[in-house]
Write an enzyme that holds these catalytic residues in place. Structure first.
Site, PDB file in Angstrom:
ATOM      1  N   TYR A  27      80.032 -47.747  31.205  1.00  0.00           N
ATOM      2  CA  TYR A  27      78.590 -47.588  30.989  1.00  0.00           C
ATOM      3  C   TYR A  27      77.868 -47.142  32.260  1.00  0.00           C
ATOM      4  O   TYR A  27      76.693 -47.425  32.452  1.00  0.00           O
ATOM      5  CB  TYR A  27      77.979 -48.909  30.504  1.00  0.00           C
ATOM      6  CG  TYR A  27      78.397 -49.329  29.104  1.00  0.00           C
ATOM      7  CD1 TYR A  27      79.187 -48.503  28.301  1.00  0.00           C
ATOM      8  CD2 TYR A  27      77.992 -50.546  28.581  1.00  0.00           C
ATOM      9  CE1 TYR A  27      79.568 -48.887  27.026  1.00  0.00           C
ATOM     10  CE2 TYR A  27      78.364 -50.943  27.301  1.00  0.00           C
ATOM     11  CZ  TYR A  27      79.150 -50.113  26.529  1.00  0.00           C
ATOM     12  OH  TYR A  27      79.521 -50.500  25.260  1.00  0.00           O
ATOM     13  N   LYS A  77      93.759 -51.643  28.983  1.00  0.00           N
ATOM     14  CA  LYS A  77      94.307 -50.595  28.115  1.00  0.00           C
ATOM     15  C   LYS A  77      94.993 -49.563  28.995  1.00  0.00           C
ATOM     16  O   LYS A  77      94.780 -48.359  28.882  1.00  0.00           O
ATOM     17  CB  LYS A  77      93.190 -49.957  27.283  1.00  0.00           C
ATOM     18  CG  LYS A  77      93.679 -48.986  26.202  1.00  0.00           C
ATOM     19  CD  LYS A  77      94.536 -49.641  25.143  1.00  0.00           C
ATOM     20  CE  LYS A  77      94.925 -48.630  24.069  1.00  0.00           C
ATOM     21  NZ  LYS A  77      95.884 -49.186  23.098  1.00  0.00           N
ATOM     22  N   ASP A 110      93.236 -53.543  22.000  1.00  0.00           N
ATOM     23  CA  ASP A 110      93.445 -53.509  20.566  1.00  0.00           C
ATOM     24  C   ASP A 110      94.166 -54.767  20.084  1.00  0.00           C
ATOM     25  O   ASP A 110      93.818 -55.336  19.044  1.00  0.00           O
ATOM     26  CB  ASP A 110      94.186 -52.243  20.139  1.00  0.00           C
ATOM     27  CG  ASP A 110      95.338 -51.880  21.062  1.00  0.00           C
ATOM     28  OD1 ASP A 110      95.529 -52.571  22.091  1.00  0.00           O
ATOM     29  OD2 ASP A 110      96.045 -50.905  20.766  1.00  0.00           O
ATOM     30  N   ASP A 134      81.740 -55.699  25.887  1.00  0.00           N
ATOM     31  CA  ASP A 134      80.655 -55.531  24.935  1.00  0.00           C
ATOM     32  C   ASP A 134      81.152 -55.735  23.512  1.00  0.00           C
ATOM     33  O   ASP A 134      80.546 -56.450  22.700  1.00  0.00           O
ATOM     34  CB  ASP A 134      80.065 -54.122  25.106  1.00  0.00           C
ATOM     35  CG  ASP A 134      78.772 -53.921  24.335  1.00  0.00           C
ATOM     36  OD1 ASP A 134      78.260 -54.888  23.737  1.00  0.00           O
ATOM     37  OD2 ASP A 134      78.263 -52.782  24.327  1.00  0.00           O
ATOM     38  N   ASP A 138      80.898 -59.471  20.773  1.00  0.00           N
ATOM     39  CA  ASP A 138      80.363 -59.436  19.411  1.00  0.00           C
ATOM     40  C   ASP A 138      81.391 -59.973  18.418  1.00  0.00           C
ATOM     41  O   ASP A 138      81.050 -60.727  17.500  1.00  0.00           O
ATOM     42  CB  ASP A 138      79.979 -58.008  19.027  1.00  0.00           C
ATOM     43  CG  ASP A 138      78.672 -57.558  19.666  1.00  0.00           C
ATOM     44  OD1 ASP A 138      78.117 -58.336  20.469  1.00  0.00           O
ATOM     45  OD2 ASP A 138      78.215 -56.435  19.378  1.00  0.00           O
TER      46      ASP A 138
END
Length: 242
Positions: A27, A77, A110, A134, A138
């Site tokens: 970001y 990752k 993942d 982020d 959630d």
């Protein structure tokens, strides 16, 4: 008005702290838009991972795991992001040599998403990048009772600048003015703020008030299966504190 979906009851055996780097990473806002509107149009979104930023957040996570005697999981990752996440894994391993007592694991994002749902007990403290954090916060909120229970703290560990405490969720314009919003994440964020300023006793009292309210089950917003309004839940918290 917009429906308010019901969610599952929070499981007592889940206690996950996600530590997310939120000043750079994916970001950072860097990139380019080349040949806009042309047949060969290309967009570039650049992730920025500095030694200072990555080591800072990873060290903070190790310190917390050491202090609280908890496991630490790095969500990465590196099998696909062969610069940023390879660097992230490298720094995680380097800093880990200073904390031999902390039990660690590295999990691809993942797989982490799968395990958050299927085996959340695998995680205690999680450290990860801006984008991955982020998304996973959630997801974590959903399995623990919904976004209305997810508190967040944007910390400046060095305390040279102000920190900010807020629910992790964004705005919900579809239910604006309907008095459906769950205020408990805001109350929980206030508890984190009190802890950060050294008032752990008051922080604990807020958490106890939230737990009492949810156990009683009489004054809950619709996302938790009740029919109380935002202000009614707030008033109930105040009454419990009194």
């Amino acid at each position: 008005g917009a429906p308010c979906p019901l969610v599952g009851v929070a499981r007592e055996d889940i206690d996950i702290m996600v530590i997310r780097e939120n000043s750079e990473g994916e970001y950072s806002g860097m990139g380019d838009w080349l040949f806009r509107g042309k047949e060969n149009e290309v967009v570039l979104q650049t992730g920025v991972f500095s030694r200072k930023g990555v080591e800072r957040i990873i060290r903070y996570a190790y310190e917390m795991a050491h202090r609280e005697n908890k496991t630490l999981t790095s969500v990465s990752k590196s099998n696909a992001l062969n610069y940023s996440m390879v660097f992230w894994d490298q720094v995680f391993a380097e800093v880990g040599k200073e904390y031999p007592d902390v039990k660690t694991q590295v999990v691809n994002v993942d797989a982490a998403a799968l395990f958050f749902v299927k085996q959340p007990q695998k995680f205690q403290i999680v450290v990860t990048s801006n984008l991955f954090g982020d998304i996973l916060t959630d997801l974590g909120a959903a399995i623990a009772g919904g976004m209305g229970l997810a508190a967040g703290a944007n910390l400046n560990p060095e305390r040279t600048f102000p920190s900010m405490f807020e629910p992790i969720h964004g705005s919900a314009p579809d239910i604006a003015g309907m008095k459906k919003s769950n205020p408990l994440a805001t109350v929980w964020s206030a508890s984190q703020m009190l802890d950060f300023f050294g008032y752990e006793n008051w922080g604990a009292r807020l958490i106890d008030a939230i737990e009492q309210l949810m156990v009683e089950g009489k004054t809950l917003t619709c996302d938790l299966g009740g029919n109380a309004s935002t202000s009614e839940v707030g008033d109930a918290i105040i009454e419990i504190l009194r």
